[in-house]
Design a protein around this motif. Structure first.
Motif, PDB file in Angstrom:
ATOM      1  N   GLN A  34     -12.621  -8.532  10.164  1.00 20.19           N
ATOM      2  CA  GLN A  34     -11.620  -8.738   9.096  1.00 20.19           C
ATOM      3  C   GLN A  34     -12.265  -8.625   7.736  1.00 20.19           C
ATOM      4  OE1 GLN A  34      -8.171 -11.414  11.124  1.00 20.19           O
ATOM      5  NE2 GLN A  34      -9.628 -12.481   9.876  1.00 20.19           N
ATOM      6  N   GLN A  35     -13.410  -9.276   7.597  1.00 18.05           N
ATOM      7  CA  GLN A  35     -14.079  -9.292   6.293  1.00 18.05           C
ATOM      8  C   GLN A  35     -14.478  -7.875   5.871  1.00 18.05           C
ATOM      9  OE1 GLN A  35     -17.718  -8.852   6.038  1.00 18.05           O
ATOM     10  NE2 GLN A  35     -17.398  -8.810   3.833  1.00 18.05           N
ATOM     11  N   SER A  36     -14.917  -7.055   6.860  1.00 19.80           N
ATOM     12  CA  SER A  36     -15.378  -5.707   6.510  1.00 19.80           C
ATOM     13  C   SER A  36     -14.237  -4.684   6.575  1.00 19.80           C
ATOM     14  CB  SER A  36     -16.538  -5.290   7.428  1.00 19.80           C
ATOM     15  OG  SER A  36     -16.127  -5.306   8.775  1.00 19.80           O
ATOM     16  N   ILE A  91       2.597  -9.791   0.588  1.00 21.83           N
ATOM     17  CA  ILE A  91       2.238  -8.574   1.329  1.00 21.83           C
ATOM     18  C   ILE A  91       0.747  -8.591   1.658  1.00 21.83           C
ATOM     19  CG2 ILE A  91       2.134  -6.037   1.229  1.00 21.83           C
ATOM     20  CD1 ILE A  91       4.993  -7.021   1.258  1.00 21.83           C
ATOM     21  N   PHE A  92       0.431  -8.333   2.923  1.00 20.30           N
ATOM     22  CA  PHE A  92      -0.958  -8.206   3.371  1.00 20.30           C
ATOM     23  C   PHE A  92      -1.091  -6.933   4.201  1.00 20.30           C
ATOM     24  CE2 PHE A  92      -0.531 -12.836   2.882  1.00 20.30           C
ATOM     25  CZ  PHE A  92      -1.696 -13.135   2.202  1.00 20.30           C
ATOM     26  N   ARG A 141      -5.943  -8.198   1.286  1.00 21.36           N
ATOM     27  CA  ARG A 141      -6.606  -8.964   2.326  1.00 21.36           C
ATOM     28  C   ARG A 141      -6.103  -8.478   3.691  1.00 21.36           C
ATOM     29  NH1 ARG A 141      -9.113 -14.647   2.437  1.00 21.36           N
ATOM     30  NH2 ARG A 141      -9.834 -14.502   4.569  1.00 21.36           N
ATOM     31  N   ARG A 142      -7.020  -8.319   4.622  1.00 27.23           N
ATOM     32  CA  ARG A 142      -6.644  -7.776   5.931  1.00 27.23           C
ATOM     33  C   ARG A 142      -6.767  -8.840   7.023  1.00 27.23           C
ATOM     34  NH1 ARG A 142      -9.055  -2.066   7.812  1.00 27.23           N
ATOM     35  NH2 ARG A 142      -7.991  -1.508   5.893  1.00 27.23           N
ATOM     36  N   TRP A 143      -5.788  -8.865   7.930  1.00 27.13           N
ATOM     37  CA  TRP A 143      -5.791  -9.815   9.047  1.00 27.13           C
ATOM     38  C   TRP A 143      -5.657  -9.059  10.346  1.00 27.13           C
ATOM     39  CZ3 TRP A 143      -6.753 -14.769   7.773  1.00 27.13           C
ATOM     40  CH2 TRP A 143      -6.578 -15.116   6.431  1.00 27.13           C
TER      41      TRP A 143
END
Ligand code: SAM
Length: 240
Positions: A136-138, A39-40, A4-6
């Motif tokens: 973030q979603q993409s 971890i992200f 997951r990306r932030w």
């Protein structure tokens, strides 16, 4: 493994620490129940890092930033999107972000409905939230810039792109594909899409006078949001 990306709200100069605040922190803390040690992937200052959660609070989640990761290159497209019905426009803004647009300028065109022109400035913060979430979603590492709504006359002289393309349903010959293929492969592109009623003759002339080519997406009349997505998808296919 896809993590997951932030996109961080704050970070230190050395890029060893970063934090999410506000709604993002609340979501990570309350909905995803993040725990220290998880971890992200975190983007800080446009750079993608592997990151470890250090502390979790409803107002702030902090990370230790580890090694930098390779990130994709953004599509160098500046979208000038005439303001049209907000639900359709917001859909277009979200999809344009997913497709990689670097910058979006909402344009108050002659045929933008008056009540939409008047309300546009108050919607910009919502549009900026939409591009952030869609980034973030993409899994983008950057967030497209969304300008304040502007009039065409004031804004056109400031557009700085190697190739400037006006999507026009009145154009019969010059296709967007031909225009893109004829231009140098690494130059920047500006794409303009009109409102539901189309650009006026004066506006079309203004574009011509400012060095914009008129291009077609084919013989059918597309809704503005369809034209925006199709134009960007073609640019992405030819430039990625
Ligand atoms: N003026 C038109 C009418 O009312 O018949 C329709 C305008 S269209 C709904 C909105 C915008 O989408 C246009 O201003 C243009 O930028 C773009 N567009 C729609 N169809 C297109 C096509 N076939 N080629 C290029 N652009 C198109």
């Amino acid at each position: 493994m896809t993590r997951r990306r932030w996109i961080a709200d704050t970070w230190n100069k050395e890029r060893t620490e970063a934090a999410l605040t506000g709604d993002q922190a609340a979501h990570l803390a309350r909905v995803l129940r993040a725990q220290p040690g998880q971890i992200f992937d975190v983007v800080a200052d446009g750079f993608l890092h592997r990151a470890e959660v250090k502390s979790v609070g409803d107002d702030e989640v902090t990370f230790a930033l580890h090694e930098e990761q390779e990130a994709e290159v953004a599509l160098p497209v500046h979208l000038l999107l005439a303001v049209f019905k907000f639900d359709h426009l917001e859909w277009a803004i979200e999809k344009a972000t997913e497709l990689g647009a670097a910058r979006i300028t909402p344009v108050l065109a002659r045929r933008t409905e008056k009540h939409l022109s008047q309300a546009a400035t108050k919607r910009v913060e919502r549009w900026r939230r939409i591009v952030r979430e869609a980034s973030q979603q993409s899994r983008r590492t950057d967030v497209p810039e969304v300008d304040d709504p502007v009039t065409l006359k004031l804004f056109l002289p400031t557009v700085d792109a190697n190739l400037k393309l006006l999507l026009a349903e009145t154009e019969e010959e010059n296709t967007i594909r031909a225009a893109l293929e004829a231009a140098p492969a690494n130059g920047s592109i500006a794409l303009a899409i009109g409102p539901e009623g189309g650009w006026t003759a004066d506006e079309m002339q203004l574009f011509r006078d400012s060095g914009w080519q008129h291009v077609t997406l084919g013989p059918r009349i597309l809704r503005a949001e369809t034209a925006a997505i199709a134009g960007l998808a073609i640019a992405a296919a030819l430039r990625n």
